[in-house]
Every structure is written in C-alpha cells, then in structure tokens.
Design a protein around this motif. Structure first.
Motif, PDB file in Angstrom:
ATOM      1  N   VAL A 163     -53.684  57.505  42.168  1.00  0.00           N
ATOM      2  CA  VAL A 163     -53.275  58.154  42.910  1.00  0.00           C
ATOM      3  C   VAL A 163     -51.482  58.499  42.319  1.00  0.00           C
ATOM      4  O   VAL A 163     -51.468  59.337  42.164  1.00  0.00           O
ATOM      5  CB  VAL A 163     -53.792  58.583  44.057  1.00  0.00           C
ATOM      6  N   VAL A 164     -51.126  57.358  42.204  1.00  0.00           N
ATOM      7  CA  VAL A 164     -49.203  56.938  42.731  1.00  0.00           C
ATOM      8  C   VAL A 164     -48.866  57.079  41.302  1.00  0.00           C
ATOM      9  O   VAL A 164     -47.801  57.733  40.581  1.00  0.00           O
ATOM     10  CB  VAL A 164     -48.159  56.131  43.382  1.00  0.00           C
ATOM     11  N   ASP A 173     -51.035  58.633  38.233  1.00  0.00           N
ATOM     12  CA  ASP A 173     -50.959  59.945  37.920  1.00  0.00           C
ATOM     13  C   ASP A 173     -50.131  60.915  38.469  1.00  0.00           C
ATOM     14  O   ASP A 173     -49.483  61.480  37.249  1.00  0.00           O
ATOM     15  CB  ASP A 173     -52.546  60.424  38.498  1.00  0.00           C
ATOM     16  N   LEU A 174     -49.822  61.277  39.216  1.00  0.00           N
ATOM     17  CA  LEU A 174     -48.885  61.655  40.396  1.00  0.00           C
ATOM     18  C   LEU A 174     -47.207  61.605  39.297  1.00  0.00           C
ATOM     19  O   LEU A 174     -46.867  61.636  38.888  1.00  0.00           O
ATOM     20  CB  LEU A 174     -48.698  61.532  42.163  1.00  0.00           C
ATOM     21  N   ASP A 207     -52.179  64.906  34.259  1.00  0.00           N
ATOM     22  CA  ASP A 207     -53.312  66.372  34.129  1.00  0.00           C
ATOM     23  C   ASP A 207     -54.228  66.871  34.210  1.00  0.00           C
ATOM     24  O   ASP A 207     -55.392  67.393  34.908  1.00  0.00           O
ATOM     25  CB  ASP A 207     -51.681  67.683  34.350  1.00  0.00           C
ATOM     26  N   GLN A 253     -58.777  60.676  46.258  1.00  0.00           N
ATOM     27  CA  GLN A 253     -58.341  60.809  45.759  1.00  0.00           C
ATOM     28  C   GLN A 253     -57.286  62.104  45.665  1.00  0.00           C
ATOM     29  O   GLN A 253     -56.105  62.079  45.257  1.00  0.00           O
ATOM     30  CB  GLN A 253     -58.615  60.336  44.476  1.00  0.00           C
ATOM     31  N   ILE A 254     -57.732  63.007  45.950  1.00  0.00           N
ATOM     32  CA  ILE A 254     -57.154  64.531  45.921  1.00  0.00           C
ATOM     33  C   ILE A 254     -56.649  65.106  47.092  1.00  0.00           C
ATOM     34  O   ILE A 254     -55.580  65.157  47.080  1.00  0.00           O
ATOM     35  CB  ILE A 254     -58.680  65.608  45.614  1.00  0.00           C
ATOM     36  N   SER A 291     -53.394  62.797  47.371  1.00  0.00           N
ATOM     37  CA  SER A 291     -52.459  63.350  45.911  1.00  0.00           C
ATOM     38  C   SER A 291     -51.617  64.679  46.661  1.00  0.00           C
ATOM     39  O   SER A 291     -50.342  64.471  46.541  1.00  0.00           O
ATOM     40  CB  SER A 291     -52.881  63.461  44.680  1.00  0.00           C
ATOM     41  N   GLU A 292     -52.753  64.771  47.408  1.00  0.00           N
ATOM     42  CA  GLU A 292     -51.687  66.076  48.656  1.00  0.00           C
ATOM     43  C   GLU A 292     -51.505  65.525  49.591  1.00  0.00           C
ATOM     44  O   GLU A 292     -50.327  65.590  50.323  1.00  0.00           O
ATOM     45  CB  GLU A 292     -53.063  66.942  49.435  1.00  0.00           C
ATOM     46  N   LEU A 298     -49.249  63.229  49.281  1.00  0.00           N
ATOM     47  CA  LEU A 298     -48.398  62.822  49.049  1.00  0.00           C
ATOM     48  C   LEU A 298     -47.571  63.666  48.402  1.00  0.00           C
ATOM     49  O   LEU A 298     -46.560  63.297  48.115  1.00  0.00           O
ATOM     50  CB  LEU A 298     -48.614  61.917  47.706  1.00  0.00           C
ATOM     51  N   ARG A 332     -48.287  66.892  46.240  1.00  0.00           N
ATOM     52  CA  ARG A 332     -48.647  66.774  44.848  1.00  0.00           C
ATOM     53  C   ARG A 332     -49.512  68.411  45.132  1.00  0.00           C
ATOM     54  O   ARG A 332     -50.346  68.417  45.523  1.00  0.00           O
ATOM     55  CB  ARG A 332     -49.579  66.186  44.095  1.00  0.00           C
ATOM     56  N   PRO A 381     -53.553  68.971  42.346  1.00  0.00           N
ATOM     57  CA  PRO A 381     -53.980  67.908  41.702  1.00  0.00           C
ATOM     58  C   PRO A 381     -54.778  68.458  40.265  1.00  0.00           C
ATOM     59  O   PRO A 381     -54.925  68.861  39.685  1.00  0.00           O
ATOM     60  CB  PRO A 381     -55.841  67.810  43.004  1.00  0.00           C
TER      61      PRO A 381
END
Length: 295
Positions: free
Chosen positions: A189-190, A192-193, A198, A213-214, A217-218, A220, A222, A225
């Motif tokens: 996740v880190v 991909d961010l 995307d 993972q979504i 990401s939120e 963190l 993002r 997603p």
C-alpha cells in the motif's frame, strides 16, 4: 478476458514479483495482463521486486526474474525498485499512522491468536488482544494498525462491484512482524501510494486483500484508491494455483526445452481467455485485450 476500460490514458500500473523462486506460467499470465492492458490503453508499467520476505528472498531469484522478463519481452518503463531499499519509506508511513493513534505494539504469536479465536480453515482474524499496548512499552514487538469496522466497496474492472469488511476478515492489520520485517499488506500500500500506481492488476488470489488495502490507503491519506483488476489464475490438475515453493515448471525450464517466447505466451494466455494455446505475440495479445474491453 472481458473487462471494463481503464479509467484514462496515462495510468500507472506495476508488476510486482517476489524473488523467492523462479517465474512460472502463472507469473507470465499476470505479466500478460499487466503489460497487455498497459500497452492496449496507454498506461505505464513499473517493476517492483517485493523482497519484504528477507528469509526467503534470494539475489539469484531476482536476477533470474529480470532475465526471464527481458527474454519474454516484458520491459518496465522505469528502473526496477526493491522493497528492501525502502525501509525509511515504510517507517515514515508507520510514524504518520502512530501520530494519529492508529498503531499499537503486538506480542501475539499465531498460537496465541488461534487459542483466542479457535482453529480456522481460512484466514485467521486478529481479535485485538493487544489493542491497549502502547508502542513505547514494547520496542521489539510487532506493530498493528487499527482497522475500525467499515465496509469497503470497489469496482473491479473484470469482476464488477465488490464489498468487503476488513475488520471482519483480518482484524487489525499487521504492518511489521516481531523480526522487524515489513508485511506484504503494509508495504504494498505504501509503495503504490509513493509510486502513484492508480491501476493494480493482479491475480484473483489477492482479491480478499483489496478492501483492507483500500482502507489502509485511506488512513495514510490517499484521497482516491487505485482501480483494481483481478485476473483468473492458472491452476494445476488439482485446482491449486501454480507455486514457486512446489517447484512448478519455471520459465527457464521451458526455455531450456526449446520453447520460444510466443509459445510460452500462448500457453499462459489460455487462463486469461486470450488464446487456445497457440503461439501468440505481444501485439496480438494487446489487440485481443483491447477488443474484449467494454465501456
């Protein structure tokens, strides 16, 4: 492989093998999906070597993966990155979550969790046994991220609408284990961010990971997603997916037997519904993917 068109031209996707064994046909099928969709719809492909498992990862496997991808004609659009070079990135992400009160220390072993939850044939859900343990009191312990209960909905480009409740599936997410190794679920996740990925294209075996993972990401920060596309898997005679650990036929063994690139691509593309097993080129595969897409 019937799929919806990716959101827009210029998207970034990635191929992310773990250097814990040699590439086999299952990896080739995944590479066909990743590069095929990118080439058909104007995307870019990153190569990420997910060597977070420092126990099983080997330099010789990494070298073989890069060599096999080159032989197969799968060239990334940037130089490869390794998770083992990105510890500071993961540490900073964990610190951000800690600053918001979302991280705690966990000393639970798998046996401890199983005693609390009972045996399970599927994924073991962490029941929050250490939720009140402050990080500073257990410097050597694992780290978990609080995953409060919520339902995550997302539109898979192949499978359609999916809903998952991560807290019911896995409980609080393990970010770093007791040996200070970063976990797949956290690191990916880190990554991909950080890499602005995307569109995530991967096998159906990872579908259950998507909601958590979504949600992570939120947490963190993002705002949106990535989109997701989960492709079918190549399975053996027992219905199990191909595995590096079981020594399923490697790409380099197929090369040694005299098969050429188009033959290997054609064999792997069967699982995606893109061939009947006949030899096929990259251009043909991209054209077939584009023809199968719907708006």
């Amino acid at each position: 492989m019937l799929l919806k068109r990716p959101p827009a031209n210029g998207f970034v996707t990635r191929f992310a093998p773990a250097p814990t064994g040699f590439l086999h046909l299952g990896h080739v099928a995944s590479a066909i999906a990743v590069w095929g969709v990118a080439r058909a719809f104007g995307g870019r492909v990153l190569l990420r070597l997910e060597d977070h498992d420092q126990v099983r990862s080997r330099p010789e496997y990494e070298e073989a993966i890069i060599e096999d991808l080159h032989w197969l004609g799968f060239e990334p659009d940037e130089a490869p990155v390794r998770q083992s070079d990105r510890h500071s990135l993961y540490r900073d992400a964990l610190h951000r979550l800690h600053a918001h009160g979302l991280v705690y220390a966990c000393g639970c072993s798998r046996k401890t969790i199983e005693r609390a939850t009972g045996p399970s044939d599927g994924e073991i859900r962490y029941p929050g046994l250490c939720r009140d343990t402050p990080v500073d009191s257990a410097a050597e312990a694992a780290r978990r991220v609080r995953m409060d209960r919520c339902t995550i909905s997302f539109e898979d480009l192949r499978l359609g609408r999916i809903e998952q409740t991560p807290s019911d599936q896995c409980g609080d997410l393990l970010a770093r284990d007791r040996l200070s190794h970063w976990t797949y679920q956290f690191a990916v996740v880190v990554d991909d961010l950080d890499q602005n990925v995307d569109l995530v294209i991967r096998g159906e075996d990872l579908l259950t990971s998507t909601g958590r993972q979504i949600q992570l990401s939120e947490l963190l920060g993002r705002p949106m997603p990535p989109a997701f596309l989960h492709h079918p898997l190549i399975v053996d005679a027992t219905g199990s997916k191909l595995s590096k650990s079981r020594g399923d036929t490697a790409v380099r063994e197929l090369r040694a037997s005299g098969q050429n690139v188009e033959q290997v691509l054609g064999a792997a593309a069967v699982a995606l519904g893109l061939s009947q097993g006949e030899p096929v080129s990259h251009l043909e595969l991209a054209a077939r993917i584009k023809d199968a897409a719907v708006d």
